[in-house]
Design an enzyme around this catalytic site. Structure first.
Site, PDB file in Angstrom:
ATOM      1  CG  HIS A 183      -2.065   0.944   1.111  1.00  0.00           C
ATOM      2  ND1 HIS A 183      -1.964   2.284   1.405  1.00  0.00           N
ATOM      3  CD2 HIS A 183      -3.333   0.728   0.686  1.00  0.00           C
ATOM      4  CE1 HIS A 183      -3.133   2.856   1.167  1.00  0.00           C
ATOM      5  NE2 HIS A 183      -3.987   1.945   0.733  1.00  0.00           N
ATOM      6  CG  ASP A 210      -8.536  -4.259  -2.704  1.00  0.00           C
ATOM      7  OD1 ASP A 210      -9.730  -4.100  -2.427  1.00  0.00           O
ATOM      8  OD2 ASP A 210      -7.819  -3.388  -3.213  1.00  0.00           O
TER       9      ASP A 210
HETATM   10  N1  ACO Z   1       4.250  -7.600  -4.715  1.00  0.00           N
HETATM   11  C1  ACO Z   1       5.598  -7.589  -4.862  1.00  0.00           C
HETATM   12  N2  ACO Z   1       6.351  -6.490  -4.727  1.00  0.00           N
HETATM   13  C2  ACO Z   1       5.747  -5.336  -4.443  1.00  0.00           C
HETATM   14  C3  ACO Z   1       4.342  -5.271  -4.270  1.00  0.00           C
HETATM   15  C4  ACO Z   1       3.597  -6.462  -4.413  1.00  0.00           C
HETATM   16  N3  ACO Z   1       2.270  -6.446  -4.262  1.00  0.00           N
HETATM   17  N4  ACO Z   1       3.995  -3.997  -3.981  1.00  0.00           N
HETATM   18  C5  ACO Z   1       5.113  -3.287  -3.979  1.00  0.00           C
HETATM   19  N5  ACO Z   1       6.182  -4.091  -4.260  1.00  0.00           N
HETATM   20  C6  ACO Z   1       7.590  -3.683  -4.290  1.00  0.00           C
HETATM   21  C7  ACO Z   1       7.880  -2.928  -5.581  1.00  0.00           C
HETATM   22  O1  ACO Z   1       8.337  -3.783  -6.604  1.00  0.00           O
HETATM   23  C8  ACO Z   1       8.941  -1.956  -5.111  1.00  0.00           C
HETATM   24  O2  ACO Z   1      10.169  -2.636  -5.085  1.00  0.00           O
HETATM   25  P1  ACO Z   1      11.557  -1.835  -5.410  1.00  0.00           P
HETATM   26  O3  ACO Z   1      11.669  -0.802  -4.335  1.00  0.00           O
HETATM   27  O4  ACO Z   1      12.588  -2.898  -5.341  1.00  0.00           O
HETATM   28  O5  ACO Z   1      11.383  -1.237  -6.767  1.00  0.00           O
HETATM   29  C9  ACO Z   1       8.556  -1.636  -3.675  1.00  0.00           C
HETATM   30  O6  ACO Z   1       7.790  -2.770  -3.222  1.00  0.00           O
HETATM   31  C10 ACO Z   1       7.708  -0.389  -3.524  1.00  0.00           C
HETATM   32  O7  ACO Z   1       6.612  -0.489  -4.410  1.00  0.00           O
HETATM   33  P2  ACO Z   1       5.996   0.753  -5.172  1.00  0.00           P
HETATM   34  O8  ACO Z   1       5.224   0.272  -6.352  1.00  0.00           O
HETATM   35  O9  ACO Z   1       7.045   1.788  -5.407  1.00  0.00           O
HETATM   36  O10 ACO Z   1       5.020   1.290  -4.050  1.00  0.00           O
HETATM   37  P3  ACO Z   1       3.783   2.192  -4.289  1.00  0.00           P
HETATM   38  O11 ACO Z   1       3.507   2.847  -3.006  1.00  0.00           O
HETATM   39  O12 ACO Z   1       3.979   3.064  -5.468  1.00  0.00           O
HETATM   40  O13 ACO Z   1       2.643   1.149  -4.692  1.00  0.00           O
HETATM   41  C11 ACO Z   1       0.807  -0.322  -4.635  1.00  0.00           C
HETATM   42  C12 ACO Z   1       1.632   0.724  -3.861  1.00  0.00           C
HETATM   43  C13 ACO Z   1       0.389   0.222  -6.030  1.00  0.00           C
HETATM   44  C14 ACO Z   1      -0.476  -0.593  -3.854  1.00  0.00           C
HETATM   45  C15 ACO Z   1       1.659  -1.602  -4.780  1.00  0.00           C
HETATM   46  O14 ACO Z   1       1.997  -2.102  -3.505  1.00  0.00           O
HETATM   47  C16 ACO Z   1       0.937  -2.691  -5.599  1.00  0.00           C
HETATM   48  O15 ACO Z   1       1.011  -2.656  -6.833  1.00  0.00           O
HETATM   49  N6  ACO Z   1       0.235  -3.647  -4.929  1.00  0.00           N
HETATM   50  C17 ACO Z   1      -0.531  -4.652  -5.620  1.00  0.00           C
HETATM   51  C18 ACO Z   1      -1.843  -4.070  -6.084  1.00  0.00           C
HETATM   52  C19 ACO Z   1      -2.792  -3.828  -4.936  1.00  0.00           C
HETATM   53  O16 ACO Z   1      -3.016  -4.675  -4.090  1.00  0.00           O
HETATM   54  N7  ACO Z   1      -3.431  -2.639  -4.978  1.00  0.00           N
HETATM   55  C20 ACO Z   1      -4.445  -2.273  -3.975  1.00  0.00           C
HETATM   56  C21 ACO Z   1      -4.023  -1.081  -3.206  1.00  0.00           C
HETATM   57  S1  ACO Z   1      -5.180  -0.764  -1.934  1.00  0.00           S
HETATM   58  C22 ACO Z   1      -6.475  -0.013  -2.689  1.00  0.00           C
HETATM   59  O17 ACO Z   1      -6.454   0.576  -3.704  1.00  0.00           O
HETATM   60  C23 ACO Z   1      -7.744  -0.178  -1.993  1.00  0.00           C
END
Ligand code: ACO
Length: 401
Positions: free
Chosen positions: A279, A336
């Protein structure tokens, strides 16, 4: 390549913050999140207390008005919402214009946006009374519109609202009743659905809420603004994650395949992410996921459903929570991760998951929109950009190129 520093030398202070990770776009009295501690408060009240002890109607009132309602205020508010649940009969023709296999979120974007063509009075956003009526209309009609989207895709006749039922029971009935059989929702299911609505009601400046505010900042009418929010919510990184999470759990299928997917999530060359994990703000367990996991357990037990997907979800959570990659990046289950398990047990197809999110989030969008419009300091949202294109150059006629 242009020298960015020279180009913006006369601009004054200029911050570059892709994804707005550290920029507040507004002030708001609705929702507080402490992402490190895993705390979520609406108007000061902790989300777990609201989910356990309140109702979606009460939380809606709280978000819109700032305080919990008295008994009479709650009854009046509930009556007002109930009286607005019908949609104009002509709206049914909109549905018939869509292909049967249209994604219900595509239908939602279109139909909700079209409401502005039916309620001209509510498009006068300078009148606080009209803003209030528009808010009530949106909250009240969303379950009807969402249930109709489902009915259309299932090839079943639309079911009209029944005013003697609660907001949530009425929605379940409009979704699952068929002419041959009236749906009698189990109180446990109504309670679980109501909790899911509460858990999704508002979440400060997430992408869709920011979209609603940005659209509204230009003076666009509330129906158009909420349609914009719905469009933004559809994406798999936001509201579409509940659908994506359940699809992922189904694809994993059995507990023994979890390590393969954990390895893929950690592999930088693989775009795969664990859906329902991570998140932008929570760097701890999402407090909504805690309630969601318990609710999933209750609903499955009550309905006598033994879904192997729930076992996969629980095991996946345990493995991820003990894995150095997820620990280091502070990736925890979000709201979720478990919601799909519950919604699936109740009988919703996965395409409806994000629609349910939109239904519940409408109150947050509307409350945020009202807060913004009522603020005398409100301005049109207009972010800047950092130009990285070519430096200034002279036009060359096509004959000389
Ligand atoms: N699985 C594996 N790795 C992940 C995940 C994941 N679900 N989420 C983040 N990471 C990693 C990224 O690859 C990144 O790694 P790095 O630093 O080596 O590049 C690091 O964690 C940070 O991730 P970001 O994408 O930069 O974090 P951001 O805050 O931008 O993204 C997000 C948050 C979009 C929710 C992300 O965690 C994600 O894509 N999760 C899966 C989708 C999801 O569940 N979305 C629902 C969000 S809640 C909502 O809307 C109600």
């Amino acid at each position: 390549v242009v020298d960015v520093r020279k180009l913006y030398a006369n601009t004054g202070m200029f911050t570059y913050d892709p994804g707005f990770t550290s920029t507040a776009s507004c002030d708001s009295g609705l929702t507080y999140i402490d992402g490190d501690a895993g705390i979520l408060l609406h108007r000061g009240y902790p989300i777990d207390q609201l989910a356990e002890q309140s109702s979606f109607m009460e939380v809606s009132y709280l978000l819109l008005n700032g305080e919990l309602p008295s008994k009479t205020e709650l009854e009046d508010f509930t009556r007002t919402i109930t009286l607005h649940t019908m949609v104009h009969e002509q709206l049914t023709t909109f549905y018939r214009g869509f292909r049967r296999d249209a994604h219900p979120m595509a239908i939602m974007c279109g139909v909700v946006g079209a409401l502005s063509a039916f309620y001209h009075d509510s498009t006068d956003i300078s009148d606080p009374e009209q803003r209030k009526i528009a808010s009530h209309r949106l909250i009240a009609k969303m379950p009807t519109i969402a249930a109709m989207a489902y009915k259309y895709s299932a090839g079943q006749p639309f079911v009209y609202p029944r005013n003697d039922l609660s907001y949530t029971a009425n929605f379940l009935r409009m979704t699952f009743s068929v002419p041959a059989e009236e749906y009698e929702p189990d109180p446990v299911v109504v309670d679980a659905m109501d909790k899911i609505f509460i858990l999704h009601a508002d979440h400060e400046q997430n992408a869709s809420t920011s979209t609603v505010r940005l659209a509204g900042s230009s003076g666009a009418n509330p129906f158009a603004c909420i349609a914009a929010g719905i469009a933004c919510l559809w994406g798999p990184a936001h509201g579409g994650a509940n659908e994506a999470a359940l699809n992922m759990l189904r694809e994993i299928g059995t507990v023994d395949r979890i390590p393969e997917y954990i390895a893929r999530a950690k592999n930088k060359d693989d775009p795969f992410r664990l859906m329902g994990f991570g998140h932008r703000v929570y760097k701890n367990y999402d407090p909504r996921a805690t309630v969601m996991q318990k609710t999933a357990k209750d609903v499955l037990a009550k309905l006598g459903v033994s879904d192997p997907i729930f076992d996969v979800a629980k095991e996946l959570e345990q493995i991820a929570l003990n894995d150095p990659y997820f620990i280091e990046k502070k990736l925890y289950p979000n709201v979720d991760f478990y919601s799909g398990v519950i919604l699936s047990a109740i009988g919703f197809p996965t395409e409806m998951f994000t629609v349910l999110f939109a239904l519940a989030r409408t109150v947050g969008w509307v409350a945020q929109w009202n807060e913004m419009i009522s603020d005398p300091a409100q301005k049109i949202g207009r972010p800047r950009q950092l130009y990285t294109g070519p430096a200034e150059r002279d036009y060359v006629p096509v004959s000389q190129r």
